[in-house]
Design a protein around this motif. Sequence first.
Motif, mmCIF file in Angstrom:
data_model
loop_
_atom_site.group_PDB
_atom_site.id
_atom_site.type_symbol
_atom_site.label_atom_id
_atom_site.label_comp_id
_atom_site.label_asym_id
_atom_site.label_seq_id
_atom_site.Cartn_x
_atom_site.Cartn_y
_atom_site.Cartn_z
ATOM 1 N N VAL A 19 -1.332 -45.861 -13.600
ATOM 2 C CA VAL A 19 -2.307 -45.751 -12.522
ATOM 3 C C VAL A 19 -2.380 -44.291 -12.076
ATOM 4 C CG1 VAL A 19 -0.567 -46.376 -10.783
ATOM 5 C CG2 VAL A 19 -3.015 -46.609 -10.248
ATOM 6 N N ILE A 20 -3.588 -43.808 -11.835
ATOM 7 C CA ILE A 20 -3.786 -42.442 -11.350
ATOM 8 C C ILE A 20 -3.601 -42.434 -9.836
ATOM 9 C CG2 ILE A 20 -5.453 -40.560 -11.092
ATOM 10 C CD1 ILE A 20 -6.777 -41.543 -13.665
ATOM 11 N N THR A 21 -2.815 -41.478 -9.339
ATOM 12 C CA THR A 21 -2.558 -41.400 -7.899
ATOM 13 C C THR A 21 -3.185 -40.172 -7.251
ATOM 14 O OG1 THR A 21 -0.452 -40.276 -8.290
ATOM 15 C CG2 THR A 21 -0.396 -42.680 -8.108
ATOM 16 N N GLU A 22 -3.481 -39.140 -8.027
ATOM 17 C CA GLU A 22 -4.109 -37.932 -7.475
ATOM 18 C C GLU A 22 -5.055 -37.309 -8.486
ATOM 19 O OE1 GLU A 22 -1.817 -34.859 -5.577
ATOM 20 O OE2 GLU A 22 -0.182 -36.256 -5.119
ATOM 21 N N VAL A 23 -6.131 -36.699 -7.984
ATOM 22 C CA VAL A 23 -7.028 -35.918 -8.845
ATOM 23 C C VAL A 23 -7.419 -34.648 -8.108
ATOM 24 C CG1 VAL A 23 -7.950 -38.019 -9.894
ATOM 25 C CG2 VAL A 23 -9.194 -36.947 -8.010
ATOM 26 N N ILE A 24 -7.729 -33.607 -8.877
ATOM 27 C CA ILE A 24 -8.298 -32.386 -8.296
ATOM 28 C C ILE A 24 -9.717 -32.237 -8.823
ATOM 29 C CG2 ILE A 24 -8.040 -29.929 -7.895
ATOM 30 C CD1 ILE A 24 -5.166 -30.095 -8.617
ATOM 31 N N GLN A 25 -10.657 -31.971 -7.902
ATOM 32 C CA GLN A 25 -12.065 -31.887 -8.265
ATOM 33 C C GLN A 25 -12.673 -30.565 -7.819
ATOM 34 O OE1 GLN A 25 -13.877 -35.445 -6.480
ATOM 35 N NE2 GLN A 25 -13.702 -36.459 -8.469
ATOM 36 N N THR A 26 -13.810 -30.239 -8.427
ATOM 37 C CA THR A 26 -14.575 -29.055 -8.043
ATOM 38 C C THR A 26 -16.029 -29.278 -8.410
ATOM 39 O OG1 THR A 26 -14.690 -26.640 -8.220
ATOM 40 C CG2 THR A 26 -14.323 -27.854 -10.256
ATOM 41 N N THR A 27 -16.914 -28.487 -7.833
ATOM 42 C CA THR A 27 -18.330 -28.536 -8.206
ATOM 43 C C THR A 27 -18.747 -27.284 -8.963
ATOM 44 O OG1 THR A 27 -18.953 -27.586 -6.071
ATOM 45 C CG2 THR A 27 -18.993 -29.993 -6.252
ATOM 46 N N GLU A 28 -17.825 -26.319 -9.031
ATOM 47 C CA GLU A 28 -18.186 -25.045 -9.680
ATOM 48 C C GLU A 28 -16.936 -24.353 -10.205
ATOM 49 O OE1 GLU A 28 -20.568 -20.902 -8.466
ATOM 50 O OE2 GLU A 28 -20.468 -22.614 -7.079
ATOM 51 N N PHE A 29 -17.027 -23.825 -11.416
ATOM 52 C CA PHE A 29 -15.919 -23.037 -11.957
ATOM 53 C C PHE A 29 -16.437 -22.075 -13.013
ATOM 54 C CE2 PHE A 29 -16.022 -26.791 -14.776
ATOM 55 C CZ PHE A 29 -16.034 -26.204 -16.025
ATOM 56 N N TYR A 30 -15.616 -21.073 -13.337
ATOM 57 C CA TYR A 30 -15.921 -20.221 -14.480
ATOM 58 C C TYR A 30 -14.644 -19.958 -15.257
ATOM 59 C CZ TYR A 30 -14.221 -15.889 -12.198
ATOM 60 O OH TYR A 30 -13.456 -14.907 -11.603
ATOM 61 N N ILE A 31 -14.824 -19.636 -16.555
ATOM 62 C CA ILE A 31 -13.707 -19.320 -17.445
ATOM 63 C C ILE A 31 -13.996 -17.971 -18.093
ATOM 64 C CG2 ILE A 31 -12.330 -20.100 -19.413
ATOM 65 C CD1 ILE A 31 -13.507 -22.886 -18.983
ATOM 66 N N ARG A 32 -12.974 -17.107 -18.183
ATOM 67 C CA ARG A 32 -13.169 -15.837 -18.853
ATOM 68 C C ARG A 32 -11.904 -15.448 -19.608
ATOM 69 N NH1 ARG A 32 -15.205 -11.528 -15.912
ATOM 70 N NH2 ARG A 32 -14.491 -10.272 -17.649
ATOM 71 N N ASP A 33 -12.062 -14.508 -20.528
ATOM 72 C CA ASP A 33 -10.953 -13.999 -21.332
ATOM 73 C C ASP A 33 -9.933 -13.313 -20.429
ATOM 74 O OD1 ASP A 33 -9.253 -12.761 -23.108
ATOM 75 O OD2 ASP A 33 -10.831 -11.987 -24.403
ATOM 76 N N ALA A 34 -8.648 -13.682 -20.608
ATOM 77 C CA ALA A 34 -7.568 -13.044 -19.840
ATOM 78 C C ALA A 34 -6.448 -12.619 -20.779
ATOM 79 C CB ALA A 34 -7.048 -14.001 -18.777
ATOM 80 N N SER A 35 -6.820 -12.233 -21.989
ATOM 81 C CA SER A 35 -5.820 -11.844 -22.981
ATOM 82 C C SER A 35 -4.986 -10.652 -22.533
ATOM 83 C CB SER A 35 -6.505 -11.513 -24.318
ATOM 84 O OG SER A 35 -7.216 -12.639 -24.808
ATOM 85 N N ASP A 36 -5.549 -9.819 -21.659
ATOM 86 C CA ASP A 36 -4.828 -8.634 -21.202
ATOM 87 C C ASP A 36 -3.911 -8.918 -20.021
ATOM 88 O OD1 ASP A 36 -6.860 -9.162 -19.425
ATOM 89 O OD2 ASP A 36 -7.410 -7.060 -19.112
ATOM 90 N N PHE A 37 -3.832 -10.180 -19.596
ATOM 91 C CA PHE A 37 -2.962 -10.522 -18.465
ATOM 92 C C PHE A 37 -1.500 -10.478 -18.891
ATOM 93 C CE2 PHE A 37 -0.524 -13.706 -16.051
ATOM 94 C CZ PHE A 37 -0.683 -13.198 -14.768
ATOM 95 N N ASP A 38 -0.690 -9.741 -18.147
ATOM 96 C CA ASP A 38 0.738 -9.625 -18.435
ATOM 97 C C ASP A 38 1.494 -10.674 -17.625
ATOM 98 O OD1 ASP A 38 3.300 -8.919 -19.039
ATOM 99 O OD2 ASP A 38 3.289 -7.033 -17.915
ATOM 100 N N GLY A 39 1.949 -11.712 -18.314
ATOM 101 C CA GLY A 39 2.617 -12.807 -17.622
ATOM 102 C C GLY A 39 4.111 -12.647 -17.516
ATOM 103 N N ASN A 40 4.645 -11.500 -17.941
ATOM 104 C CA ASN A 40 6.098 -11.301 -17.899
ATOM 105 C C ASN A 40 6.639 -11.312 -16.472
ATOM 106 O OD1 ASN A 40 6.315 -11.070 -20.702
ATOM 107 N ND2 ASN A 40 5.853 -8.875 -20.642
#
Length: 271
Positions: free
Chosen positions: A163-184
Amino acid sequence: MKNLSIISELGYTWLQLPKPNFLPLDILEKTETSFFRSLSNRLLGVSESADSLNANIYSIFPKKKKRGVYPEISQPQNVPHFKGRDILSANAGFNLSGLKNIVGAGADIEGKLKAATKLLYNFKTPQVLNTNVVLLEDYLNLHKKAKSVSGYMQKIQEGKIYVITEVIQTTEFYIRDASDFDGNSGISAEILEEYVGKVSANNAINNSASNELNYKSVKPITFAIKAYKILYNAKANYYSLSKVTLKQVRSSTNLKENMEGIEEFLIRIEE
């Protein structure tokens, strides 16, 4: 490389293709796999899969009385500890090929995003919908038996119903390249805000075109969920919910509105 994700750290499952009517109290059923596939999955640490039944908890545990205190879906509210931005390795988030059909993105943008190693997701005003888990467990124990006509009780006893107990919703989003992000240095809302600021400044200086995949709709869509397996102790005649990790969820229901034509979508949980 470990997948970076604020959403998964908060215990949510990413949907590979967002869907508008994935809501709390909806029911999922474990996907059947062959013996050898099941064995290899366990050895490799691959978690279980499930199918959407396009039904909610009241479909298999009908209300006994019209009046009473029953689990309900909450009003939309802000998501705790989430500012709307997240970064994942490119193969851990949305299904870009399927998403292109939803947002109408061009092949050029899709190709650039597919070549990325990491992607930045920016959800405008994300909202969480949930249900009271204590009330949900009480409700299950009030009924004791699911609909036997459809074989649900046997499936519950076999550990196949979620059974699902929580969801996150939105009406707008964008996706972009983040290859240069340093996650260290880790990932947080503050680090992402600083990163987005630098990207915006570089784009302004270089007068570069925005290579983003955008989505906007009037109706909110679900992009992440929390799901629990319904456990039944036959000896004690008692129900409880145990949090589980699903690999994916499938549905054969056609997506409506601007999602028409997509016959299947997948959900993937970060491990």
